[in-house]
Design a protein around this motif. Structure first.
Motif, PDB file in Angstrom:
ATOM      1  N   ALA A  54      52.684  81.752  -0.873  1.00 50.14           N
ATOM      2  CA  ALA A  54      52.147  81.597   0.486  1.00 50.14           C
ATOM      3  C   ALA A  54      53.249  81.219   1.472  1.00 50.14           C
ATOM      4  O   ALA A  54      53.299  81.742   2.599  1.00 50.14           O
ATOM      5  N   GLU A  55      54.146  80.328   1.058  1.00 50.85           N
ATOM      6  CA  GLU A  55      55.233  79.907   1.937  1.00 50.85           C
ATOM      7  C   GLU A  55      56.189  81.061   2.224  1.00 50.85           C
ATOM      8  O   GLU A  55      56.653  81.246   3.355  1.00 50.85           O
ATOM      9  N   ILE A  56      56.495  81.846   1.204  1.00 56.69           N
ATOM     10  CA  ILE A  56      57.439  82.961   1.382  1.00 56.69           C
ATOM     11  C   ILE A  56      56.833  84.047   2.263  1.00 56.69           C
ATOM     12  O   ILE A  56      57.500  84.584   3.160  1.00 56.69           O
ATOM     13  N   LEU A  57      55.571  84.370   2.036  1.00 53.74           N
ATOM     14  CA  LEU A  57      54.925  85.404   2.831  1.00 53.74           C
ATOM     15  C   LEU A  57      54.748  84.962   4.281  1.00 53.74           C
ATOM     16  O   LEU A  57      54.998  85.737   5.214  1.00 53.74           O
ATOM     17  N   GLY A 157      63.252  81.409  -1.782  1.00 57.42           N
ATOM     18  CA  GLY A 157      62.611  82.670  -1.439  1.00 57.42           C
ATOM     19  C   GLY A 157      62.654  82.968   0.045  1.00 57.42           C
ATOM     20  O   GLY A 157      62.950  84.099   0.453  1.00 57.42           O
ATOM     21  N   THR A 158      62.363  81.969   0.879  1.00 60.04           N
ATOM     22  CA  THR A 158      62.406  82.191   2.324  1.00 60.04           C
ATOM     23  C   THR A 158      63.842  82.423   2.785  1.00 60.04           C
ATOM     24  O   THR A 158      64.091  83.246   3.674  1.00 60.04           O
ATOM     25  N   PHE A 159      64.792  81.725   2.185  1.00 56.49           N
ATOM     26  CA  PHE A 159      66.205  81.931   2.525  1.00 56.49           C
ATOM     27  C   PHE A 159      66.614  83.385   2.282  1.00 56.49           C
ATOM     28  O   PHE A 159      67.222  84.034   3.144  1.00 56.49           O
ATOM     29  N   LEU A 160      66.266  83.913   1.119  1.00 55.80           N
ATOM     30  CA  LEU A 160      66.644  85.287   0.795  1.00 55.80           C
ATOM     31  C   LEU A 160      65.896  86.296   1.669  1.00 55.80           C
ATOM     32  O   LEU A 160      66.474  87.290   2.109  1.00 55.80           O
ATOM     33  N   PHE A 167      57.893  92.840   5.895  1.00 55.36           N
ATOM     34  CA  PHE A 167      56.977  92.023   5.101  1.00 55.36           C
ATOM     35  C   PHE A 167      57.118  92.296   3.613  1.00 55.36           C
ATOM     36  O   PHE A 167      57.013  91.371   2.793  1.00 55.36           O
ATOM     37  N   TRP A 168      57.363  93.546   3.239  1.00 55.85           N
ATOM     38  CA  TRP A 168      57.439  93.881   1.816  1.00 55.85           C
ATOM     39  C   TRP A 168      58.614  93.199   1.141  1.00 55.85           C
ATOM     40  O   TRP A 168      58.585  92.965  -0.073  1.00 55.85           O
ATOM     41  N   ILE A 169      59.645  92.847   1.903  1.00 55.14           N
ATOM     42  CA  ILE A 169      60.788  92.117   1.331  1.00 55.14           C
ATOM     43  C   ILE A 169      60.329  90.723   0.900  1.00 55.14           C
ATOM     44  O   ILE A 169      60.666  90.250  -0.192  1.00 55.14           O
ATOM     45  N   ASN A 170      59.561  90.062   1.750  1.00 50.61           N
ATOM     46  CA  ASN A 170      59.021  88.747   1.394  1.00 50.61           C
ATOM     47  C   ASN A 170      58.140  88.848   0.156  1.00 50.61           C
ATOM     48  O   ASN A 170      58.185  87.987  -0.731  1.00 50.61           O
ATOM     49  N   LEU A 171      57.323  89.901   0.110  1.00 54.39           N
ATOM     50  CA  LEU A 171      56.427  90.093  -1.025  1.00 54.39           C
ATOM     51  C   LEU A 171      57.218  90.331  -2.306  1.00 54.39           C
ATOM     52  O   LEU A 171      56.913  89.751  -3.363  1.00 54.39           O
ATOM     53  N   LEU A 172      58.259  91.157  -2.220  1.00 55.44           N
ATOM     54  CA  LEU A 172      59.072  91.475  -3.387  1.00 55.44           C
ATOM     55  C   LEU A 172      59.800  90.242  -3.911  1.00 55.44           C
ATOM     56  O   LEU A 172      59.909  90.030  -5.124  1.00 55.44           O
ATOM     57  N   PRO A 176      59.058  87.111  -8.208  1.00 50.24           N
ATOM     58  CA  PRO A 176      59.886  86.371  -9.169  1.00 50.24           C
ATOM     59  C   PRO A 176      59.910  84.869  -8.905  1.00 50.24           C
ATOM     60  O   PRO A 176      60.014  84.076  -9.845  1.00 50.24           O
ATOM     61  N   CYS A 177      59.790  84.472  -7.644  1.00 52.04           N
ATOM     62  CA  CYS A 177      59.755  83.038  -7.331  1.00 52.04           C
ATOM     63  C   CYS A 177      58.491  82.392  -7.881  1.00 52.04           C
ATOM     64  O   CYS A 177      58.521  81.247  -8.360  1.00 52.04           O
ATOM     65  N   MET A 178      57.371  83.111  -7.840  1.00 48.32           N
ATOM     66  CA  MET A 178      56.138  82.608  -8.446  1.00 48.32           C
ATOM     67  C   MET A 178      56.303  82.427  -9.949  1.00 48.32           C
ATOM     68  O   MET A 178      55.900  81.407 -10.510  1.00 48.32           O
TER      69      MET A 178
END
Length: 228
Positions: A54-57, A157-160, A167-172, A176-178
């Motif tokens: 949720a934070e990354i998205l 995750g947010t840094f990367l 948006f799909w970059i955040n999802l991708l 792995p972070c999950m």
């Protein structure tokens, strides 16, 4: 502190505040209450895993793309002498909010389980034979482990993801972070090592990730003045 909070709120829309400040934590705690009767303390880890995603998205709508070559959403900041200071305050407050929410959800989740009469660590053999004091220490250590791991991987995750604006970059990056958020506590608890040693290492990693996140974002944004 008030100035930093105001700086942060500049970047947040009303919809973002409702979703991330109210609906998201309430839904996570509700999930723990719902799943707790079946998987006990693992429900708190499940919430931590989902919190990471949720934070990354959600960062896609907040600071998405600010580390790209042509950062979006910050052109207006370059016209003000206070712009970079405002951005730095907002980045720091966002990290503080992430950390606070990870602790809040873990702590509230444990309280909800207690209210429902679900014994934390019952039958798991994780508390050892040292009595109630040791058991309480282990409980706190495991809850902190869940919170720190979620914070660390959501920050990484947010840094990367901020190097892109799609948006799909955040999802991708979120997937792995999950997985790592779920896997790391399991591995350390299975290893038999002290949970507090892992938490100490995790705190150092969290501090390093936080500093790097703010430093790189500010460096990239300042570089935008010179097309870097």
């Amino acid at each position: 502190m008030r100035k930093m909070i105001k700086s942060y709120l500049v970047f947040t829309s009303a919809a973002y505040r409702i979703v991330m400040y109210i609906l998201m934590p309430v839904s996570m705690i509700g999930l723990i209450a719902w799943m707790g009767s079946n998987i006990k303390e693992a429900a708190i880890l499940l919430a931590a895993v989902l919190l990471t995603m949720a934070e990354i998205l959600s960062d896609s709508w907040l600071f998405g793309g600010i580390q790209a070559r042509d950062p979006e959403k910050i052109d207006y900041l370059k016209t003000s002498g206070r712009g970079m200071g405002l951005l730095r305050n907002a980045l720091i407050m966002d990290l503080g909010r992430k950390f606070l929410f990870s602790l809040l959800i873990a702590g509230a989740g444990h309280y909800v389980l207690r209210l429902r009469g679900i014994a934390f660590l019952s039958g798991r053999g994780l508390a050892g034979d040292g009595g109630g004091a040791v058991q309480t220490g282990v409980k706190i250590g495991i809850l902190l482990c869940f919170a720190l791991t979620s914070y660390f991987f959501s920050t990484v995750g947010t840094f990367l993801s901020r190097f892109g604006s799609l948006f799909w970059i955040n999802l991708l990056i979120g997937y792995p972070c999950m997985i790592l958020t779920a896997l790391c506590p399991y591995l350390i608890l299975s290893s038999g090592h002290s949970i507090w040693l892992f938490n100490l290492l995790n705190m150092l990693l969290c501090a390093g990730a936080s500093v790097l996140t703010v430093y790189i974002a500010m460096r990239k944004c300042r570089g935008g003045y010179y097309d870097k």
